[in-house]
Design an enzyme around this catalytic site. Structure first.
Site, PDB file in Angstrom:
ATOM      1  CD  GLU A 187      -2.658  25.672  -1.258  1.00 40.87           C
ATOM      2  OE1 GLU A 187      -2.575  26.269  -0.166  1.00 40.87           O
ATOM      3  OE2 GLU A 187      -2.462  26.233  -2.344  1.00 40.87           O
ATOM      4  CD  GLU A 224      -4.918  27.914  -4.995  1.00 41.71           C
ATOM      5  OE1 GLU A 224      -3.980  28.555  -4.458  1.00 41.71           O
ATOM      6  OE2 GLU A 224      -5.822  27.365  -4.351  1.00 41.71           O
TER       7      GLU A 224
HETATM    8  O1  IFM Z   1      -5.146  32.381  -1.145  1.00 39.74           O
HETATM    9  C1  IFM Z   1      -4.439  31.176  -1.106  1.00 39.74           C
HETATM   10  C2  IFM Z   1      -5.343  30.009  -1.409  1.00 39.74           C
HETATM   11  O2  IFM Z   1      -6.428  29.948  -0.546  1.00 39.74           O
HETATM   12  C3  IFM Z   1      -4.582  28.717  -1.278  1.00 39.74           C
HETATM   13  N1  IFM Z   1      -3.383  28.752  -2.048  1.00 39.74           N
HETATM   14  C4  IFM Z   1      -2.518  29.890  -1.913  1.00 39.74           C
HETATM   15  C5  IFM Z   1      -3.308  31.167  -2.098  1.00 39.74           C
HETATM   16  C6  IFM Z   1      -2.394  32.392  -1.968  1.00 39.74           C
HETATM   17  O3  IFM Z   1      -1.776  32.400  -0.714  1.00 39.74           O
END
Ligand code: IFM
Length: 471
Positions: A193, A377
């Site tokens: 990210e 994710e």
């Molecule tokens: O916890 C975070 C993760 O580290 C990166 N993506 C989003 C998740 C939830 O906010």
């Protein structure tokens, strides 16, 4: 980038079952979720779970500094202990395996494995070697992210991602890790990210290192992407058998009305969240619309940088959580117009599985060289409580079911999606929100470090068992 929510107009997410517990994912017989080679796993990140911040030669990271600064993290929480995974990793891996999860996405703490002069820290390296060897022994597919936001503080002291040199230090780090860990990693992701690192870290200051200037955000992004592009050939040379990629969080923006100004606003929202990262990676150029939104923030780009950044990828990791409804701000930008009466999570994020499907199908038309995708994710936070030894996380079960259905719809619409990782394996340090927000499918009691498998994880395990029996 398409804002058109009708991209797959004949495929709507199924309605929420009245009793999602009774019917965990109900994939149809032809669903990709049944395929043997569709990887189902869970993800974590180093600073969020490891703790042990002062052990075995680990150096401070920007998140140690940031979380120790009063007012930056809810309740003054820090990652100093987190889930104590550094000491409990064996039991945590056993738990992952007992759930039948086939893949594990983890990240390496850069400050644990190298000192300020670039000298390897053997004790830190050995931790990851033990962990990855165990995962291999257990037959778990390993996705390793090199940078999930825990920049060594000594590099931030020299300008962090505003300093071009950090990109070259990242290459040294990627070189060391891929030489040391070759053979135990199935897929390397350079960055997690970069939008969050650049925008939240340098653009609005909500994340470490806490700087807030639009020009900083675009320059930091450029150096992050450069670090990625420079590292890819090094990873290829050192560990040819593994896949190489990057992980981007993507955001769905929808227009508050059919007016041209609001449609444009939704487009600009997606430019800022998605094209800012994906255009350089997949088209070798920044979107000009980004600088319409943020005039005067063009980063300094040297000859050859864009070709470096556009290095071919074996996979693209996609993280998706919610959509944002926006309207024109009356000028060149957008403003959020929160929708009333929609389902939201503990984060306040709107639950909108169709957004994932529509973004993925949109990318397929926008980027002709779109690599194979892993959903690296997806998940949600809820205020989960252990009652009589159980956690009934009903909303999460429904959330996962609908998002997995959206992934299946995107696959049926022709997007090459090869796997899905739950965020997260266990409750953990949720950055500026500390420990209050619980994203895990396993509950963590931070006072005892007891892990309790939530109902969502039980149902995922049940599905995986059934799938294994069918294949
Ligand atoms: O916890 C975070 C993760 O580290 C990166 N993506 C989003 C998740 C939830 O906010």
């Amino acid at each position: 980038m398409a804002n058109d929510a009708s991209a797959v107009s004949d495929a709507r997410s199924p309605a929420v079952s009245d009793n999602p517990l009774a019917d965990p994912f109900s994939p149809s017989a032809d669903s990709a979720l049944w395929r043997k080679n569709f990887l189902l796993g869970a993800a974590t990140a180093s600073y969020q779970i490891e703790g042990a911040v002062n052990e075995d030669g680990r150096l401070p990271s920007i998140w140690d500094t940031f979380s120790a600064t009063p007012g930056k993290v809810l309740a003054g929480d820090t990652g100093a202990v987190a889930c104590d995974h550094y000491h409990r990793w064996e039991a945590d891996i056993d738990l992952l395996v007992s759930l039948g999860l086939e893949g594990y996405r983890l990240s390496i703490a850069w400050p644990r494995v190298m000192d300020a002069a670039g000298v390897p820290n053997r004790k830190g390296l050995d931790f990851y070697k033990r962990l990855l060897n165990r995962l291999k022994e257990k037959g778990v597919t390993t996705f390793v992210t090199l940078y999930h936001w825990d920049l060594p503080q000594h590099l931030e002291d020299r300008g962090g991602w505003l300093n071009r040199d950090t990109a070259y230090r990242f290459v040294d780090y990627a070189d060391l890790m891929s030489r040391e860990l070759a053979g135990t990693v199935d897929a390397w992701a350079t960055l997690n990210e970069p939008w969050c690192s650049a925008y939240l870290g340098y653009g609005n200051g909500h994340h470490a290192p806490g700087l807030a200037d639009g020009r900083f955000a675009t320059q930091a992004m450029h150096h992050l992407l450069l670090a990625h592009g420079l590292a890819i050939p090094v990873l290829r040379a050192n560990d040819p058998a593994s896949q190489k990629g990057i992980v981007a969080n993507i955001g769905r923006g929808t227009a508050n009305s059919g007016s041209a100004a609001d449609q444009r606003a939704a487009h600009l929202f997606e430019v800022q969240h998605n094209a800012w990262i994906l255009d350089p990676l997949l088209k070798g150029a920044y979107s000009r619309d980004l600088f319409e939104l943020w005039p005067g923030t063009e980063p300094l780009v040297l000859d050859g940088d864009m070709q470096t950044i556009a290095a071919p990828l074996d996979f693209l990791g996609i993280n998706y959580y919610f959509r944002t409804n926006v309207a024109s701000d009356g000028g060149h930008g957008f403003r959020e117009v929160p929708l009333e009466g929609v389902e939201r999570t503990q984060m306040g994020w709107e639950v909108h599985p169709d957004g994932l499907r529509d973004l993925l199908t949109g990318f397929r038309s926008t980027y002709h060289n779109l690599p194979p995708i892993y959903i690296t994710e997806n998940g949600m936070a809820s205020d989960d409580k252990v009652i009589d030894g159980h956690v009934d996380d009903t909303q999460r079960i429904s959330f996962l079911k609908r998002h997995l259905a959206a992934v299946d719809q995107a696959i049926k619409a022709g997007v090459d999606i090869r796997g899905y990782f739950l965020w997260s394996l266990m409750d953990n340090f949720e950055w500026a929100f500390g420990y209050e927000r619980r994203f895990g499918v396993v509950h963590v009691d931070y006072s005892t470090q007891k892990r309790t498998v939530k109902r969502s994880a039980e149902l995922v395990a049940k599905f995986l068992k059934e799938r294994k029996a069918r294949i």
